[in-house]
Design a protein around this motif. Sequence first.
Motif: not given
Length: 271
Positions: A121-130, A164-166, A132-133
């Motif tokens: 439901d939110n990309i940035d929240t997902y990236l932070a949870r996983k 570190v970098v995705a 992902i840099a």
Amino acid sequence: MPELPEVETRRQYLEASSLHQPIDHILVEDHKLLTVDYETLTGKLTGRSFTSTRRVGKNLFVLTDDPAVILHLHFGMTGDLEYYHSSVGRPKYARIVFTFENGFNLGFICPRKFERVGLVDNIDTYLARKKIAPDGLDISLSELTARVRRRKSPVKPVLLDQSVVAGLGNWIVDDVLFQAGIHPLMLAGSLSDDDMSRLHAAIRHVLTVAIEEEAIYRNFPKSFLIHAREWDHSPYDSPDAHRYCPVCGTPVARTVVGGRTTLYCPHCQPV
């Protein structure tokens, strides 16, 4: 495995073929490919339309006309997409199919079943949870420098770390380090400002070229180390050319770094 450039070509393909077409129904041949239950997937996507996409590293997000419903695709080892009309047969290994009201379909090709489909439901929240840099094409020099230098490991496994970098896979990191003139065993924390500037520029260069060439490796410039990999079948030189650096002619060295097969030029990438 689809790397960042391959996933980017799939993103462009989806945008060119599958936007603004209401979804009539969804076929899921194997529910184990889903990271969300089937009823939730169909309930939230049926009647919706894809409106745009966003790629971060190897993750593809497909936005819909409901801002809180975002499809997440991960292509695993061999995933792909195919857009086709219902009048033709379902493509082989299209284990998940989005059928649109206009009679066309988007098939998610899953040959080895390592691919995954879900909802966020939110990309940035997902990236932070996983953890992902930032994407390799988006990360700034200052952020890359901070993320790399805090590590005490050799630089190659550090660059492979998606926190570190995705988006940097094995062959990409080898070519990035080759283009930057950095040995894969150099400690990340020891890289100078000049090293980091070259590294940042090389990441953008390698990824940009790979995307422009639609990830067809044999079409990459002769100066790329990827042609030192036997599976590339580079058209530039003789069958033995893969043994030598494309810049200086030194025999290419092969070792294992961080558990991954690693190629480098001992002359162009001194320790």
